[in-house]
Design a protein around this motif. Sequence first.
Motif, PDB file in Angstrom:
ATOM      1  N   ASP A  12       0.873  -1.171   0.000  1.00 20.26           N
ATOM      2  CA  ASP A  12       0.000   0.000   0.000  1.00 20.26           C
ATOM      3  C   ASP A  12       0.908   1.218   0.000  1.00 20.26           C
ATOM      4  OD1 ASP A  12      -1.838   2.005   0.359  1.00 20.26           O
ATOM      5  OD2 ASP A  12      -2.787   1.133   2.137  1.00 20.26           O
ATOM      6  N   ARG A  13       1.081   1.813  -1.179  1.00 17.70           N
ATOM      7  CA  ARG A  13       2.085   2.858  -1.299  1.00 17.70           C
ATOM      8  C   ARG A  13       1.512   4.120  -1.951  1.00 17.70           C
ATOM      9  NH1 ARG A  13       3.563  -1.010  -5.363  1.00 17.70           N
ATOM     10  NH2 ARG A  13       3.210  -0.178  -7.480  1.00 17.70           N
ATOM     11  N   ILE A  14       2.081   5.231  -1.584  1.00 13.46           N
ATOM     12  CA  ILE A  14       1.748   6.509  -2.217  1.00 13.46           C
ATOM     13  C   ILE A  14       2.579   6.650  -3.486  1.00 13.46           C
ATOM     14  CG2 ILE A  14       1.836   9.022  -1.965  1.00 13.46           C
ATOM     15  CD1 ILE A  14      -0.318   7.685  -0.326  1.00 13.46           C
ATOM     16  N   ASN A  15       1.947   7.132  -4.544  1.00 16.67           N
ATOM     17  CA  ASN A  15       2.629   7.382  -5.811  1.00 16.67           C
ATOM     18  C   ASN A  15       2.787   8.895  -5.987  1.00 16.67           C
ATOM     19  OD1 ASN A  15       3.566   7.480  -8.446  1.00 16.67           O
ATOM     20  ND2 ASN A  15       1.547   7.118  -9.351  1.00 16.67           N
ATOM     21  N   PRO A  16       3.964   9.433  -5.744  1.00 16.07           N
ATOM     22  CA  PRO A  16       4.133  10.888  -5.810  1.00 16.07           C
ATOM     23  C   PRO A  16       4.226  11.426  -7.228  1.00 16.07           C
ATOM     24  CG  PRO A  16       6.231   9.858  -5.295  1.00 16.07           C
ATOM     25  CD  PRO A  16       5.207   8.742  -5.353  1.00 16.07           C
ATOM     26  N   HIS A  17       4.298  10.538  -8.207  1.00 14.31           N
ATOM     27  CA  HIS A  17       4.500  10.978  -9.601  1.00 14.31           C
ATOM     28  C   HIS A  17       3.338  10.514 -10.465  1.00 14.31           C
ATOM     29  CE1 HIS A  17       8.485  12.077  -8.309  1.00 14.31           C
ATOM     30  NE2 HIS A  17       8.741  10.829  -7.952  1.00 14.31           N
ATOM     31  N   MET A  18       2.135  10.967 -10.149  1.00 13.68           N
ATOM     32  CA  MET A  18       0.943  10.559 -10.887  1.00 13.68           C
ATOM     33  C   MET A  18       1.033  10.979 -12.353  1.00 13.68           C
ATOM     34  SD  MET A  18      -1.965  11.649  -8.105  1.00 13.68           S
ATOM     35  CE  MET A  18      -3.342  11.156  -9.154  1.00 13.68           C
ATOM     36  N   LYS A  19       0.884  10.030 -13.243  1.00 11.99           N
ATOM     37  CA  LYS A  19       0.806  10.355 -14.662  1.00 11.99           C
ATOM     38  C   LYS A  19      -0.446  11.185 -14.915  1.00 11.99           C
ATOM     39  CE  LYS A  19       1.513   7.053 -17.676  1.00 11.99           C
ATOM     40  NZ  LYS A  19       1.513   5.723 -18.321  1.00 11.99           N
ATOM     41  N   GLY A  20      -0.339  12.110 -15.867  1.00  9.11           N
ATOM     42  CA  GLY A  20      -1.500  12.911 -16.203  1.00  9.11           C
ATOM     43  C   GLY A  20      -1.591  14.195 -15.425  1.00  9.11           C
ATOM     44  N   LEU A  21      -0.638  14.407 -14.465  1.00  6.21           N
ATOM     45  CA  LEU A  21      -0.663  15.639 -13.679  1.00  6.21           C
ATOM     46  C   LEU A  21       0.599  16.433 -13.919  1.00  6.21           C
ATOM     47  CD1 LEU A  21      -2.016  14.469 -10.206  1.00  6.21           C
ATOM     48  CD2 LEU A  21      -3.278  15.489 -12.092  1.00  6.21           C
ATOM     49  N   GLN A  22       0.434  17.750 -13.951  1.00  3.25           N
ATOM     50  CA  GLN A  22       1.569  18.646 -14.021  1.00  3.25           C
ATOM     51  C   GLN A  22       1.607  19.452 -12.743  1.00  3.25           C
ATOM     52  OE1 GLN A  22       0.579  20.930 -17.504  1.00  3.25           O
ATOM     53  NE2 GLN A  22       1.945  19.723 -18.795  1.00  3.25           N
ATOM     54  N   VAL A  23       2.696  20.154 -12.505  1.00  2.00           N
ATOM     55  CA  VAL A  23       2.750  21.083 -11.397  1.00  2.00           C
ATOM     56  C   VAL A  23       1.638  22.097 -11.551  1.00  2.00           C
ATOM     57  CG1 VAL A  23       4.142  22.857 -10.249  1.00  2.00           C
ATOM     58  CG2 VAL A  23       5.241  20.791 -11.136  1.00  2.00           C
ATOM     59  N   GLY A  24       0.912  22.350 -10.471  1.00  2.13           N
ATOM     60  CA  GLY A  24      -0.218  23.270 -10.551  1.00  2.13           C
ATOM     61  C   GLY A  24      -1.515  22.545 -10.754  1.00  2.13           C
ATOM     62  N   GLY A  25      -1.477  21.212 -10.944  1.00  2.90           N
ATOM     63  CA  GLY A  25      -2.714  20.440 -10.972  1.00  2.90           C
ATOM     64  C   GLY A  25      -3.352  20.316 -12.328  1.00  2.90           C
ATOM     65  N   GLU A  26      -2.718  20.791 -13.401  1.00  2.00           N
ATOM     66  CA  GLU A  26      -3.322  20.677 -14.716  1.00  2.00           C
ATOM     67  C   GLU A  26      -3.078  19.268 -15.256  1.00  2.00           C
ATOM     68  OE1 GLU A  26      -1.739  23.708 -17.149  1.00  2.00           O
ATOM     69  OE2 GLU A  26      -2.606  25.339 -15.997  1.00  2.00           O
TER      70      GLU A  26
END
Length: 245
Positions: A228-242
Motif C-alpha cells: 500500500d504505497r503513495i505514488n508521488p509521480h501521478m501520470k496525467g498531472l503537471q505542477v499546478g494540478g493541470e
Amino acid sequence: METSKKAVITLEGITKTYVNGKLTVPVLHGIDLSIYEGEFTSIMGPSGSGKSTFMNILGCLDRPTSGSYRLDGEEVAHLGDDELAYVRNKRIGFVFQSFNLLPKLTALDNVALPMVYAGVSKAERKARASQLLTDLGLGTRLEHMPAELSGGQRQRVAIARALANDPAIIMADEPTGNLDSKASLDVMHIFTELYQEGRTIILVTHEPDIAEYAGRNVVLKDGLIVEDRINPHMKGLQVGGESHV
C-alpha cells in the motif's frame, strides 16, 4: 496510512469464502483498508489475487463473508438487497471493462437509465444525459447505438452513465482492458479530471502504466494486501494540478 482527510470507505477484517457443495474456496483473508475522500486509488494484483472479488465487495455488488464495511460511516456489509441497490444507484458510479451498455438503447438512453431508477423527471434525465455526453466529446453521438460506436466512445458513454446521479465515488474495473493505447489515454485523462474535481476514484487494473495515474497503489496477492504505497509521480498531472496526456 495516515491522512487528515475523511475516510469514505473503511474495511476491517473483510473475508470472502465461496461455498459450492462440499467445496469451500476462501478468496479474501481479512482485509483492512481505508480509502479517503478525494483519493485516486488503484487496486492491482495478479490473476487469482482476489482483486475482482474485492472490487465487487467495495461496490456493494457482493457481500463479505465476515468483517465490517463502513461507507461514510454507515455499516453496509449486511444491508438488504433494496438498501444495497440504493447505495449502488446514488452513491457509487461504476465503469466496467466490457462497458455493460444496453445494446438496444441509444447512448443518450443508456446514460439516462440510472436516473430513471433514481426518480428523476424525463426532461431532466434527457438534459443531464445530453450534457454529460457532450462534456465527454460525444455531443454528436447522442442517438447512436453502442454497436455504432468505437470502443473508446462506448467507454466514454459508460463513464457518463456512471456520473448520471452525481456520485462522490467512481469505481472502475479494468476500464482500459478492451481499448487500444490512444483510447486508453483518453479514458485515463477523463479519470484524472474527475479526480481533480474532487471525486474519489477506485480503479482495478493489471496494467502498471495505468496504475501510475493513481496517487495510491494497493497491491493484492492471495487475498491479502501486500503493498500500500503513495505514488508521488501521478501520470496525467503537471505542477499546478493541470492534466495532460
